[in-house]
Scaffold this motif. Structure first.
Motif, mmCIF file in Angstrom:
data_model
loop_
_atom_site.group_PDB
_atom_site.id
_atom_site.type_symbol
_atom_site.label_atom_id
_atom_site.label_comp_id
_atom_site.label_asym_id
_atom_site.label_seq_id
_atom_site.Cartn_x
_atom_site.Cartn_y
_atom_site.Cartn_z
ATOM 1 N N THR A 184 0.808 -1.224 0.000
ATOM 2 C CA THR A 184 0.000 0.000 0.000
ATOM 3 C C THR A 184 0.841 1.275 0.000
ATOM 4 O OG1 THR A 184 -0.153 0.020 2.437
ATOM 5 C CG2 THR A 184 -1.868 -1.184 1.230
ATOM 6 N N THR A 186 1.944 3.544 -1.872
ATOM 7 C CA THR A 186 1.810 4.143 -3.204
ATOM 8 C C THR A 186 2.626 5.426 -3.361
ATOM 9 O OG1 THR A 186 -0.202 5.247 -2.446
ATOM 10 C CG2 THR A 186 -0.475 3.153 -3.598
ATOM 11 N N ARG A 209 -1.935 -2.093 -3.866
ATOM 12 C CA ARG A 209 -2.402 -0.818 -4.410
ATOM 13 C C ARG A 209 -1.310 -0.190 -5.271
ATOM 14 N NH1 ARG A 209 -5.897 -3.249 -3.069
ATOM 15 N NH2 ARG A 209 -7.557 -2.838 -1.590
#
Length: 217
Positions: A184, A186, A209
């Motif tokens: 996650t 990102t 993600r």
């Protein structure tokens, strides 16, 4: 992740000679640190043998003098490869005289999640360095001590060549929550590469993600 992002900016413009020097120094550090790497691997093997793992998994985990030398030679082989950064992969002209080229550039920060084989620590770190990418490596829990010892040699190589130590980092915990955290990130990881069995790849594909380079098994 923030440290890797900073290192990626330096790596993207690093010269071929500097990257090759870091790889060569890393190879020499692995040879010089062979006894420490094998001692760390003994710890991993002791724990693994008490967990009733398969013979195939134990074989992938175990290191010996030949496999340690193979890691060092692997780094030297990567150093001998052409530098992909700046390589022109395609070039064409438009009717109005516009010249267009497709040129290789680094991706940025690559997160690599892998299982069992501790030699992947050297392979993945070396390939990312040569291609101008910073790396965050998360090895399997079975190879925790081995990977740390190998990573310490890669760090020594980067120090000797004057390159940022944060260019290749190793997640310093066995906690599986670290994997989900990486998936996650990102803001700081540009792509995730899972290397392992179907279960690992499936987990990454379901929960990531961050863009993923995946394979079937």
């Amino acid at each position: 992740g923030e440290a890797a992002r900073g290192a990626a900016a330096s790596l993207a413009v690093a010269s071929t000679d500097m990257k090759n020097a870091a790889l060569a120094a890393g190879a020499e550090a692995i040879r010089a640190g062979a006894s420490e790497i094998l001692a760390a691997n003994d710890k991993d093997m002791y724990v693994a043998q008490g967990r009733d793992l398969s013979a195939a998994l134990l074989d992938r985990l175990e290191l010996d003098d030949a496999r340690v030398e193979g890691m060092a030679k692997g780094l030297e082989e990567v150093a001998a490869l052409p530098d992909p950064v700046g390589a022109v992969m395609a070039q064409w002209s438009r009717p109005r005289g516009l010249e267009i080229a497709r040129v290789g550039v680094p991706l940025g920060v690559i997160g690599i999640i892998y299982e069992s084989r501790p030699n992947v620590t050297a392979d993945a770190g070396g390939i990312c360095l040569k291609s101008g990418n910073a790396a965050i490596l998360r090895g399997g829990s079975e190879s925790f001590h081995s990977s740390r010892a190998i990573h310490a040699c890669l760090q020594q190589g980067r120090r000797d060549a004057g390159m940022p130590e944060d260019a290749v980092q190793l997640v310093p915990t066995r906690d599986r929550a670290a994997v989900r955290e990486m998936l996650t990130m990102t803001d700081t990881i540009d792509v995730i590469v899972p290397r392992g069995g179907k279960g690992l790849v499936g987990l990454v594909q379901r929960e990531a993600r961050v863009p993923v380079f995946a394979h079937l098994e």
